[in-house]
Design a protein around this motif. Sequence first.
Motif, PDB file in Angstrom:
ATOM      1  N   ALA A  91       0.830  -1.213   0.000  1.00 11.09           N
ATOM      2  CA  ALA A  91       0.000   0.000   0.000  1.00 11.09           C
ATOM      3  C   ALA A  91       0.861   1.258   0.000  1.00 11.09           C
ATOM      4  CB  ALA A  91      -0.928  -0.007   1.211  1.00 11.09           C
ATOM      5  N   MET A  92       1.962   1.250   0.730  1.00 10.79           N
ATOM      6  CA  MET A  92       2.823   2.430   0.791  1.00 10.79           C
ATOM      7  C   MET A  92       3.623   2.632  -0.488  1.00 10.79           C
ATOM      8  SD  MET A  92       4.314   2.387   4.614  1.00 10.79           S
ATOM      9  CE  MET A  92       3.279   2.417   6.045  1.00 10.79           C
ATOM     10  N   ALA A  93       3.953   1.550  -1.172  1.00 12.58           N
ATOM     11  CA  ALA A  93       4.781   1.644  -2.374  1.00 12.58           C
ATOM     12  C   ALA A  93       4.025   2.204  -3.573  1.00 12.58           C
ATOM     13  CB  ALA A  93       5.352   0.273  -2.715  1.00 12.58           C
ATOM     14  N   ILE A  94       2.744   2.411  -3.445  1.00 12.24           N
ATOM     15  CA  ILE A  94       1.951   2.941  -4.564  1.00 12.24           C
ATOM     16  C   ILE A  94       2.383   4.367  -4.907  1.00 12.24           C
ATOM     17  CG2 ILE A  94      -0.380   3.661  -5.231  1.00 12.24           C
ATOM     18  CD1 ILE A  94      -1.411   1.191  -3.749  1.00 12.24           C
ATOM     19  N   THR A  95       2.771   5.144  -3.913  1.00 17.13           N
ATOM     20  CA  THR A  95       3.198   6.517  -4.160  1.00 17.13           C
ATOM     21  C   THR A  95       4.719   6.615  -4.095  1.00 17.13           C
ATOM     22  OG1 THR A  95       3.143   7.158  -1.840  1.00 17.13           O
ATOM     23  CG2 THR A  95       1.096   7.395  -3.078  1.00 17.13           C
ATOM     24  N   ILE A  96       5.266   7.624  -4.704  1.00 17.11           N
ATOM     25  CA  ILE A  96       6.716   7.812  -4.695  1.00 17.11           C
ATOM     26  C   ILE A  96       7.200   8.134  -3.286  1.00 17.11           C
ATOM     27  CG2 ILE A  96       8.577   9.310  -5.519  1.00 17.11           C
ATOM     28  CD1 ILE A  96       7.051   9.493  -8.171  1.00 17.11           C
TER      29      ILE A  96
END
Length: 134
Positions: A91-96
């Motif tokens: 979930a956290m890796a979805i955004t830069i």
Amino acid sequence: MRLVLNIIWLIFGGLWLALGYLLASAICFLLIITIPFGFAAFRIASYALWPFGRTIVEKPGARPGALIGNVIWVLLFGIWLAIGHLVSAVAMAITIIGIPLALADLKMIPISLVPLGKEIVPVDSLKTPVRAAT
């Protein structure tokens, strides 16, 4: 930079992960025989709240009971906490901005699986002083 990452971490996932470890710790303390697991879970909960600037190292010395304890831990709690870290990392890796947080989440999976025989230390304590040539 560590402070900023820790604050973002706390808001976007660290608090929930720490609550998972605190729940595991409370269950371990209630079952009495699993009190050593409770202390390990409580220690990891503090690491899950504020991970940047700290790292995981092996405790020095042989720990024969740690292997048996870690197997029991994996079966009771470790697999579920590791899955929580994996889901949170994805979930956290979805955004830069979330990529460093996702990497920190993945870094916590080994200690969530086998916490006994490990120690959480400040990163600064690992640096060895440079000796001057004589």
